[in-house]
Design a protein around this motif. Structure first.
Motif: not given
Length: 137
Positions: A34-50, A86-87
Motif C-alpha cells: 500500500h502506497l501512502t504519502r510522499v516523503r523526503r530523505w533528510e540526510q540526502e537529496p531524494g524523494i520517496y513514497l512510504d 544534477a543538484s
C-alpha cells in the motif's frame, strides 16, 4: 539523469544470491503493498513514497530471501534518487511540487529486477540490469 535510476520499489537492497532469489520468487505470489504519502530523505537529496505492508507479504518475502531480516530497511518507492539529480535544487523543486501528495493506493509487485552497481573509469557509477524474476507462486 533520471534515466540512470528510474522510480522503483525497493524490495531488497542487501546482497542476495541470485539463485536463492530465483527459487524464492518462483514460489512466491506477487507482493501486496500500500502506497501512502510522499516523503523526503533528510540526510540526502531524494524523494520517496512510504509503503505499508499490511498483509506482511514484503516482510515474509524478505525473510525468505535474506534468511534473517535486517535492521534499517524502510519499505519505499523511490521517486527521485540522489544519483539521478544534477543538484540539490532539483530535489528541492521536486519536493515543492510533490510534498503534499498522498497516493493511498494498493499495488502489486509481480516482478523483481536485480541491478548490479558498476564503477569504472568511464562511468563512475552505472546501474546495470542483471536479471528479471517473476513472482509466480
Amino acid at each position: 539523469m533520471a534515466d540512470r535510476i528510474r522510480p522503483h520499489v525497493t524490495v531488497l537492497y542487501e546482497f542476495v544470491d541470485v539463485d536463492r532469489l530465483r527459487q524464492v520468487t518462483h514460489a512466491w505470489a506477487p507482493l501486496r503493498l500500500h502506497l501512502t504519502r510522499v516523503r523526503r530523505w533528510e540526510q540526502e537529496p531524494g524523494i520517496y513514497l512510504d509503503v505499508t505492508d499490511a498483509h506482511g507479504d514484503l516482510e515474509r518475502f524478505r525473510a525468505a530471501a535474506l534468511g534473517a531480516v535486517t535492521e534499517g530497511y524502510h519499505p519505499h518507492v523511490t521517486i527521485l534518487h540522489r544519483d539521478s539529480i544534477a543538484s540539490a535544487a532539483h530535489a528541492d523543486d521536486a519536493w515543492t511540487a510533490l510534498g503534499d501528495t498522498v497516493f493511498a493506493t494498493d499495488i502489486e509487485v509481480a516482478e523483481l529486477v536485480v541491478y548490479d552497481q558498476l564503477r569504472t573509469d568511464a562511468a563512475p557509477e552505472e546501474w546495470k540490469e542483471s536479471v528479471r524474476l517473476r513472482l509466480s507462486g
